[in-house]
Design a protein around this motif. Structure first.
Motif, short mmCIF file in Angstrom:
data_model
loop_
_atom_site.label_atom_id
_atom_site.label_comp_id
_atom_site.label_asym_id
_atom_site.label_seq_id
_atom_site.Cartn_x
_atom_site.Cartn_y
_atom_site.Cartn_z
N TYR A 195 1.11 -1.16 -0.01
CA TYR A 195 -0.07 0.30 -0.02
C TYR A 195 0.95 1.11 0.05
CZ TYR A 195 -3.21 3.33 1.58
OH TYR A 195 -4.04 4.87 1.44
N VAL A 196 2.27 1.36 0.86
CA VAL A 196 2.37 2.37 0.58
C VAL A 196 3.56 3.22 -0.52
CG1 VAL A 196 4.73 3.19 2.37
CG2 VAL A 196 3.23 2.28 3.12
N MET A 197 3.54 1.30 -0.80
CA MET A 197 4.73 1.71 -2.19
C MET A 197 3.60 2.08 -3.37
SD MET A 197 7.26 -1.54 -3.88
CE MET A 197 5.24 -2.37 -4.67
N VAL A 198 2.82 1.68 -3.42
CA VAL A 198 1.74 1.86 -4.36
C VAL A 198 1.27 3.57 -4.09
CG1 VAL A 198 -0.77 1.89 -5.54
CG2 VAL A 198 0.48 -0.19 -5.05
N GLN A 199 1.36 4.50 -2.92
CA GLN A 199 1.04 5.61 -3.02
C GLN A 199 2.32 5.84 -2.98
OE1 GLN A 199 -1.60 7.23 -2.31
NE2 GLN A 199 -3.43 5.24 -1.95
N MET A 201 4.43 5.24 -5.92
CA MET A 201 4.60 5.30 -7.31
C MET A 201 3.70 6.36 -7.77
SD MET A 201 5.08 1.46 -7.63
CE MET A 201 5.10 1.67 -9.48
N GLU A 202 2.10 6.63 -6.72
CA GLU A 202 1.09 7.37 -7.50
C GLU A 202 1.91 9.11 -7.67
OE1 GLU A 202 -2.80 6.57 -5.64
OE2 GLU A 202 -2.27 4.65 -6.90
N GLY A 203 2.50 8.99 -6.79
CA GLY A 203 2.86 10.14 -6.27
C GLY A 203 3.87 10.74 -7.44
N GLU A 204 5.39 9.48 -7.37
CA GLU A 204 6.46 10.53 -8.50
C GLU A 204 5.49 10.12 -10.20
OE1 GLU A 204 8.93 7.45 -7.89
OE2 GLU A 204 9.60 7.57 -6.44
N PHE A 205 4.33 9.32 -10.09
CA PHE A 205 3.64 10.05 -11.37
C PHE A 205 2.94 11.18 -11.94
CE2 PHE A 205 3.76 5.17 -11.39
CZ PHE A 205 4.40 5.00 -12.93
N GLY A 206 2.74 11.88 -10.65
CA GLY A 206 2.02 12.63 -10.34
C GLY A 206 2.44 13.68 -10.75
N GLU A 207 4.04 14.08 -10.06
CA GLU A 207 4.75 14.91 -10.67
C GLU A 207 4.75 14.74 -11.81
OE1 GLU A 207 7.63 15.19 -7.69
OE2 GLU A 207 6.61 15.14 -5.24
N LEU A 208 5.19 13.59 -12.23
CA LEU A 208 6.15 13.70 -13.67
C LEU A 208 4.69 14.40 -14.60
CD1 LEU A 208 7.08 9.70 -14.06
CD2 LEU A 208 8.26 12.15 -14.10
#
Length: 208
Positions: A195-199, A201-208
Motif C-alpha cells: 500500500y505504501v509503495m503504491v501511494q 509511485m502514484e505521487g511520483e507519476f503525478g509529479e511527472l
C-alpha cells in the motif's frame, strides 16, 4: 430614470381654454404648473410629438388625485392618449486616457500569463532526436528508486516471516502452526508495504 411625460395632443387640448379640464375646476396652483409645463419645449422631444411638452409625473399624480376626489367622469388614461414616457438620453462620460492605457496594459499582462501557463509543459525539443541527458537521468533515478523499493519490500516480508517463525516457537510446538503464523504476519506486513509503495509511485507519476 424617467421622471416626466411627453404630453400628447389630447392632454394639451384638454387643458387649453374651453377644454375638458376647464369644467373640473382645477386648483389654481395645479393649473398654473400644468400650463407652465406645457409651455416648455424640449428640443429633443419635438420630433416625437407635435407639442413636445414635458410634464413631470408629480403633476400627473396631482391631476389624477383631483379627478378622483371630484368623482369626475373624465379618466386619466383618456387624457394620456398619445402621450409617452420621456426617457432622456444618457450621456456617457468620456473615458480617461490614463485608465484606458492601464486597462490595455493589464489585458496584455493577463494574456501573457495565460500563454505562459498553457505552454508551461511544452518543450521545443523534437522527440525524434531523442531525449536530453536530464530526462535520461530522471528515468534512471526513477528506475533505481523502483528497484530499491521492490528490494525493501522483499526484505521486509522475508524478515517478518523469519522473525515470526522463530518467535512463535515459544507459543506453538508444531511446525505447521509456526509456518501458518509466519505466513499470516508476513502477508499483513506485505500488504502494508505494498500500500505504501503504491501511494509513493502514484505521487511520483503525478509529479511527472
Amino acid at each position: 430614470m424617467a421622471s416626466s411625460l411627453l404630453a400628447g395632443e389630447r392632454l394639451v387640448r384638454a387643458l387649453s381654454p374651453g377644454g375638458e379640464l376647464e369644467r373640473e375646476q382645477l386648483p389654481q396652483k395645479l393649473r398654473a404648473e400644468l400650463e407652465a409645463a406645457l409651455g416648455k419645449k424640449d428640443m429633443g422631444c419635438e420630433s416625437r410629438s407635435g407639442s413636445g411638452c414635458l410634464v413631470p409625473f408629480r403633476l400627473i399624480r396631482d391631476l389624477h388625485q383631483h379627478l378622483r376626489e371630484r368623482d369626475s367622469t373624465l379618466y386619466l388614461h383618456e387624457l394620456l392618449k398619445g402621450s409617452e414616457i420621456y426617457l432622456p438620453e444618457v450621456v456617457k462620460p468620456p473615458r480617461s486616457p490614463e485608465l484606458v492605457a492601464r486597462l490595455e496594459k493589464i489585458k496584455i499582462q493577463l494574456a501573457n500569463e495565460e500563454y505562459k501557463r498553457i505552454t508551461r509543459n511544452v518543450t521545443c525539443q523534437d522527440s525524434r532526436h531523442g531525449r536530453t541527458l536530464s530526462d535520461l537521468g530522471k528515468q534512471v533515478r526513477s528506475v533505481k528508486a523502483l528497484v530499491i523499493t521492490i528490494f525493501n519490500f522483499i526484505v521486509t516480508v522475508a524478515a517478518a516471516f523469519i522473525c515470526t517463525y522463530l518467535g512463535s516457537q515459544y507459543i506453538f510446538t508444531e511446525m505447521a502452526s509456526r509456518v501458518l503464523a509466519a505466513l499470516i504476519v508476513a502477508s499483513v506486513v506485505g500488504l502494508a508495504e505494498l500500500y505504501v509503495m503504491v501511494q509513493a509511485m502514484e505521487g511520483e507519476f503525478g509529479e511527472l
